[in-house]
Design a protein around this motif. Structure first.
Motif, PDB file in Angstrom:
ATOM      1  N   VAL A 151       0.769  -7.468   1.354  1.00 32.21           N
ATOM      2  CA  VAL A 151       0.729  -5.795   1.817  1.00 32.21           C
ATOM      3  C   VAL A 151       1.431  -5.800   3.190  1.00 32.21           C
ATOM      4  CG1 VAL A 151      -0.901  -4.273   2.456  1.00 32.21           C
ATOM      5  CG2 VAL A 151      -1.321  -5.473   0.448  1.00 32.21           C
ATOM      6  N   ILE A 202      -1.495  -0.466   7.841  1.00 32.61           N
ATOM      7  CA  ILE A 202      -0.493  -0.932   6.827  1.00 32.61           C
ATOM      8  C   ILE A 202       0.720  -0.009   7.012  1.00 32.61           C
ATOM      9  CG2 ILE A 202       0.106  -1.213   4.506  1.00 32.61           C
ATOM     10  CD1 ILE A 202      -3.001  -1.957   4.063  1.00 32.61           C
ATOM     11  N   GLN A 238       4.218   1.428   6.220  1.00 27.90           N
ATOM     12  CA  GLN A 238       4.989   1.585   5.102  1.00 27.90           C
ATOM     13  C   GLN A 238       6.373   2.592   5.309  1.00 27.90           C
ATOM     14  OE1 GLN A 238       2.472   3.557   2.086  1.00 27.90           O
ATOM     15  NE2 GLN A 238       1.084   1.764   2.005  1.00 27.90           N
ATOM     16  N   ARG A 239       7.364   2.232   4.652  1.00 27.46           N
ATOM     17  CA  ARG A 239       8.504   3.233   4.889  1.00 27.46           C
ATOM     18  C   ARG A 239       8.405   4.034   3.771  1.00 27.46           C
ATOM     19  NH1 ARG A 239      13.811   3.004   6.972  1.00 27.46           N
ATOM     20  NH2 ARG A 239      13.799   1.027   7.851  1.00 27.46           N
ATOM     21  N   PRO A 292       6.649   6.547   1.954  1.00 27.74           N
ATOM     22  CA  PRO A 292       6.009   6.622   0.480  1.00 27.74           C
ATOM     23  C   PRO A 292       6.083   8.182   0.401  1.00 27.74           C
ATOM     24  CG  PRO A 292       4.399   6.524   2.363  1.00 27.74           C
ATOM     25  CD  PRO A 292       5.694   6.240   3.039  1.00 27.74           C
ATOM     26  N   ASP A 318      -0.690   3.778   7.192  1.00 25.91           N
ATOM     27  CA  ASP A 318      -1.787   3.671   6.086  1.00 25.91           C
ATOM     28  C   ASP A 318      -2.871   2.989   6.537  1.00 25.91           C
ATOM     29  OD1 ASP A 318      -2.954   4.632   3.843  1.00 25.91           O
ATOM     30  OD2 ASP A 318      -2.055   2.893   2.571  1.00 25.91           O
ATOM     31  N   PRO A 345       8.934  -2.569   7.359  1.00 26.62           N
ATOM     32  CA  PRO A 345       7.677  -2.095   6.499  1.00 26.62           C
ATOM     33  C   PRO A 345       8.533  -1.794   5.101  1.00 26.62           C
ATOM     34  CG  PRO A 345       7.625  -0.605   8.388  1.00 26.62           C
ATOM     35  CD  PRO A 345       8.886  -1.429   8.539  1.00 26.62           C
ATOM     36  N   GLN A 346       7.690  -2.345   4.039  1.00 29.18           N
ATOM     37  CA  GLN A 346       8.136  -2.083   2.860  1.00 29.18           C
ATOM     38  C   GLN A 346       7.681  -0.459   2.296  1.00 29.18           C
ATOM     39  OE1 GLN A 346       5.425  -4.944   1.311  1.00 29.18           O
ATOM     40  NE2 GLN A 346       6.857  -6.392   0.463  1.00 29.18           N
ATOM     41  N   SER A 347       8.274  -0.237   1.277  1.00 30.44           N
ATOM     42  CA  SER A 347       7.941   1.123   0.513  1.00 30.44           C
ATOM     43  C   SER A 347       6.698   1.135  -0.002  1.00 30.44           C
ATOM     44  CB  SER A 347       9.208   1.516  -0.092  1.00 30.44           C
ATOM     45  OG  SER A 347       9.248   0.917  -1.297  1.00 30.44           O
ATOM     46  N   ALA A 348       5.847   1.954  -0.143  1.00 31.95           N
ATOM     47  CA  ALA A 348       4.494   1.956  -0.937  1.00 31.95           C
ATOM     48  C   ALA A 348       4.871   1.582  -2.463  1.00 31.95           C
ATOM     49  CB  ALA A 348       4.101   3.172  -0.944  1.00 31.95           C
ATOM     50  N   ASP A 384       7.281  -0.733  -3.474  1.00 26.62           N
ATOM     51  CA  ASP A 384       7.280  -2.023  -3.289  1.00 26.62           C
ATOM     52  C   ASP A 384       6.129  -2.717  -3.221  1.00 26.62           C
ATOM     53  OD1 ASP A 384      10.340  -1.948  -3.334  1.00 26.62           O
ATOM     54  OD2 ASP A 384      10.478  -2.140  -1.088  1.00 26.62           O
ATOM     55  N   GLN A 385       5.259  -2.306  -2.440  1.00 25.84           N
ATOM     56  CA  GLN A 385       3.822  -2.775  -2.053  1.00 25.84           C
ATOM     57  C   GLN A 385       2.999  -2.915  -3.398  1.00 25.84           C
ATOM     58  OE1 GLN A 385       2.007  -1.345   1.354  1.00 25.84           O
ATOM     59  NE2 GLN A 385       3.017  -2.322   2.635  1.00 25.84           N
TER      60      GLN A 385
END
Length: 190
Positions: free
Chosen positions: A49, A65, A67-68, A70, A83, A180-183, A185-186
């Motif tokens: 995460v 958290i 995120q990019r 979402p 988040d 950050p990952q996208s939501a 991706d997570q």
């Protein structure tokens, strides 16, 4: 000096999970809404995460958290979404101010125009205790974009902050956060 960094070790992730539990207990004792989801501490323990934490001399002051962009169901365009933001009880105002400065700068460096976040609500936005908290956030530069259903299907206040490069901020807050990952991706990893 403060440092915002990705939580890399099991010990750091466990510390973040404990901070989340402490904060939720502290809020509940004051009648402030807390997420109905019971799995939030587990999110911080999951290395895939990529949670982040704000530290001062080794003390974890906050965790979140990042995120990019979402799909929140509100707001348009790309953003950095913070988040599950939780702060150490008793340190929230200064800590939120530091998170605000860092997030605005980090989003600008990621070349996204906005930071978005959500704050749990149970009452209209003009009723305490959320009204007082939202006034403090607006004084820090956040815009309240109304209320509605949030990313986790709970009633939230929707918050936006303009991205702004802040030269010299690294003298106050060091940054070692993974991009950050996208939501999506997570979710695909989990």
């Amino acid at each position: 000096m403060y440092e915002m960094r990705s939580l890399r070790t099991d010990a750091e992730r466990d510390e973040a999970a404990a901070l989340v539990q402490d904060r939720q207990r502290w809020l509940a004792m004051r009648g402030v809404p807390t997420p109905a989801r019971s799995d939030i501490p587990a999110l911080f323990r999951a290395p895939q995460v990529k949670p982040a934490g704000l530290f001062e001399d080794g003390l974890l002051l906050a965790c979140m958290i990042p995120q990019r962009g979402p799909d929140l169901g509100w707001g348009e365009g790309p953003c950095l979404f913070l988040d599950c933001v939780h702060t150490l009880p008793g340190h929230s105002d200064d800590t939120v101010r530091l998170i605000t400065l860092w997030a605005s700068d980090f989003a600008a460096r990621l070349e996204v125009p906005l930071v978005r976040a959500e704050a749990m609500v149970r009452h209209p936005l003009d009723v305490d205790p959320i009204a007082t908290f939202l006034r403090r956030l607006t004084n820090m530069g956040w815009d309240v974009r109304g209320s509605g259903t949030g990313q986790h299907q709970e009633r939230v206040a929707r918050l936006e902050l303009t991205a702004e490069l802040r030269p010299g901020l690294s003298a106050l807050i060091g940054c070692q956060v993974h991009e950050p990952q996208s939501a999506a991706d997570q979710r695909s990893i989990a």
